[in-house]
Design an enzyme around this catalytic site. Structure first.
Site, short mmCIF file in Angstrom:
data_model
loop_
_atom_site.label_atom_id
_atom_site.label_comp_id
_atom_site.label_asym_id
_atom_site.label_seq_id
_atom_site.Cartn_x
_atom_site.Cartn_y
_atom_site.Cartn_z
NE ARG A 18 -3.53 2.47 2.58
CZ ARG A 18 -4.55 2.68 3.42
NH1 ARG A 18 -4.95 1.72 4.22
NH2 ARG A 18 -5.19 3.83 3.47
CG HIS B 186 -13.94 3.88 -2.70
ND1 HIS B 186 -12.70 3.49 -2.25
CD2 HIS B 186 -14.82 3.39 -1.79
CE1 HIS B 186 -12.81 2.79 -1.13
NE2 HIS B 186 -14.10 2.71 -0.84
CE1 TYR C 150 -11.05 6.36 -0.58
CE2 TYR C 150 -13.25 6.06 0.27
CZ TYR C 150 -11.90 5.84 0.36
OH TYR C 150 -11.38 5.11 1.40
CG ASP D 175 -16.71 1.07 5.48
OD1 ASP D 175 -16.05 0.87 4.44
OD2 ASP D 175 -16.27 1.72 6.44
C1 G6P Z 1 -13.12 3.29 4.05
C2 G6P Z 1 -13.30 2.65 2.71
C3 G6P Z 1 -12.45 1.42 2.61
C4 G6P Z 1 -11.01 1.79 2.84
C5 G6P Z 1 -10.87 2.44 4.19
C6 G6P Z 1 -9.45 2.96 4.36
O1 G6P Z 1 -13.62 2.47 5.04
O2 G6P Z 1 -14.62 2.32 2.42
O3 G6P Z 1 -12.62 0.84 1.34
O4 G6P Z 1 -10.17 0.67 2.76
O5 G6P Z 1 -11.75 3.53 4.28
O6 G6P Z 1 -9.30 3.48 5.63
P1 G6P Z 1 -7.87 3.58 6.30
O7 G6P Z 1 -8.19 4.12 7.65
O8 G6P Z 1 -7.30 2.18 6.27
O9 G6P Z 1 -7.09 4.52 5.46
MN MN Z 2 -14.66 1.06 0.56
#
Ligand code: G6P
Ligand code: MN
Length: 436
Positions: free
Chosen positions: A92, A198, A258, A169
């Site tokens: 990532r 997104h 997003y 979510d």
């Molecule tokens: C939201 C999105 C997910 C994503 C996450 C990332 O929940 O719907 O698809 O992976 O945010 O969050 P983070 O805190 O890991 O950056």
């Molecule tokens: Mn998501």
């Protein structure tokens, strides 16, 4: 009846939250066995220690199996909750940092970072689905694995009849911000939202107590005072602030946060530290916390500081399972083949729209009206780019990958698309299929 569930990608920091939600729903969703499955043995066994501790603390007698073996994980399982992240946080970090080096958006699921992750994720996810088909073909896969539009497209090409529900979510996260900022109760909402994952917009939020669409009122509130971001960490607070600004620029529909990576990429890039991105924040916080918790449990110290909450990820996925089991026909935003639901968008797109979930599975709710050209144009370009990426994966085609990268809405020209693609190929190695 009681259920056996498998959490795939169980080493994730989201697993304790999912467990706590399962416990909160034990009447509607009684679970007698949870298998924690992850190919990262260390992360998985750490999580096994935390889950075991949380269950004992609550005097729950659910059987836990911690395994890296797909047969043990899937055979006889009723539900697979998938949150696998192929390549983990290390990859990532690369998805985020490589595009930034070239002056482009570097993000987990959007832009070229999302495409790089998409190539890895298709490979790992389809392999896992192959195991599920072999060991537990009747199980429901409830999927959170990103990038979800790309995963959904790849899965339906390779396994067209599989029992899978793709859910994100983020729309709940947005609705919770509306609750928190303006005092609404989302239990009263009937929301109409459309887009790609997104990458979408709220068109209407009908309030059942007031018997009216409250979107105009919500838009006005966001435009005049923004969101109250005090409950968010800095990174998410920033995202919701830019989302409010995006709503000011285009004040007719409420955008998914997003979309800022596409519509306000200039501001996003300016705010990023190319040497310290979201992946670094998560490694230094969420993942460190897991390690500390495991140490404390092992050494039997500071146990009162161990604290996890039921999460949105868990809540959404468990509510979907409950609606399936009890034929509840609850309404969720899900990622499904368009097939005319958005009438003026290509029918073979994978879209995110409201759907009912019942014993038969998912029943999408068609929009009555055409969507505006602005949204349609953005979505068509993004769908085509995603489809080209999936083509590249199945056909091992460098050319298609280059077309996908060039068409991605965060990319200004083919020169930079090629540079990033070539570096991504190098850095991803065997995580990607070979491209010729
Ligand atoms: C939201 C999105 C997910 C994503 C996450 C990332 O929940 O719907 O698809 O992976 O945010 O969050 P983070 O805190 O890991 O950056
Ligand atoms: Mn998501």
């Amino acid at each position: 009846m009681t259920f056996t569930i498998t959490i795939a990608g169980a080493g994730s920091g989201y697993t304790p939250g999912i467990l706590l939600t399962i416990l909160n729903f034990k009447k509607e969703f009684p679970v007698n066995e949870i298998r924690l499955y992850d190919i990262d043995e260390e992360k998985n066994s750490d999580m096994g220690i935390i889950i075991d501790y949380l269950l004992k603390k609550r005097k729950e007698s659910i059987k836990i199996i911690v395994t890296t073996d797909p047969k043990k994980a899937f055979e006889g399982s009723d539900f697979i909750f998938s949150q696998i992240r192929v390549g983990g946080m290390e990859m990532r970090e690369k998805d985020e940092k490589i595009p930034l080096k070239y002056g482009l958006v570097g993000q987990e699921t959007c832009g070229l970072g999302g495409f790089s992750y998409g190539m890895r994720s298709m490979k790992g996810f389809l392999e896992m689905v192959g195991y599920i088909q072999k060991y537990s073909p009747e199980a429901w896969i409830l999927n959170y694995t990103n990038p979800e539009s790309i995963i959904a497209e790849a899965v339906r090409r390779k396994f067209p009849h599989i029992k899978i529900i793709n859910a994100c979510d983020m729309t709940i996260g947005i609705e919770e911000m509306l609750e928190h900022s303006f005092g609404y109760d989302r239990k009263n909402f009937i929301s109409t939202y459309y887009g790609l994952n997104h990458f979408g917009w709220y068109k209407e939020i009908y309030d059942i107590t007031r018997e009216m669409d409250i979107m105009p009122e919500i838009l006005e509130k966001i435009v005049s005072s923004g969101f109250d971001t005090s409950i968010q960490d800095d990174s998410w607070a920033h995202a919701f602030n830019i989302m409010a600004d995006m709503t000011k620029i285009f004040p007719t529909y409420l955008p998914n946060n997003y979309l800022q990576y596409y519509l306000l990429s200039d501001r996003i890039i300016k705010n990023e530290d190319p040497n310290y991105t979201r992946a670094n924040q998560i490694m230094d916080n969420r993942l460190k916390k897991i390690k500390e918790t495991v140490c404390n449990i092992k050494e039997n110290k500071d146990l009162d500081t161990i604290d996890y909450e039921s999460s949105n990820h868990g809540l959404y996925i468990v509510e979907i399972a409950v609606s399936l089991i009890h034929n509840k026909n609850d309404r969720f935003m899900l990622i499904v083949p368009n097939q005319g639901s958005i009438p003026n968008l290509r029918e073979d797109a994978v879209v995110e729209i409201p759907c009912y979930v019942n014993s038969k599975g998912v029943e999408p709710i068609a929009l009555k009206d055409k969507i505006p050209d602005f949204h349609k144009g953005l979505m068509e370009a993004q769908v085509a780019a995603e489809k080209l990426l999936v083509d590249a994966f199945f056909e091992n085609s460098y050319q298609k990958a280059l077309e996908a990268f060039t068409l991605n809405q965060t990319v200004p020209n083919a020169t930079v698309a090629k540079k990033v693609l070539d570096e991504m190929i190098e850095e991803n190695g065997d995580y990607w299929v070979d491209l010729n």
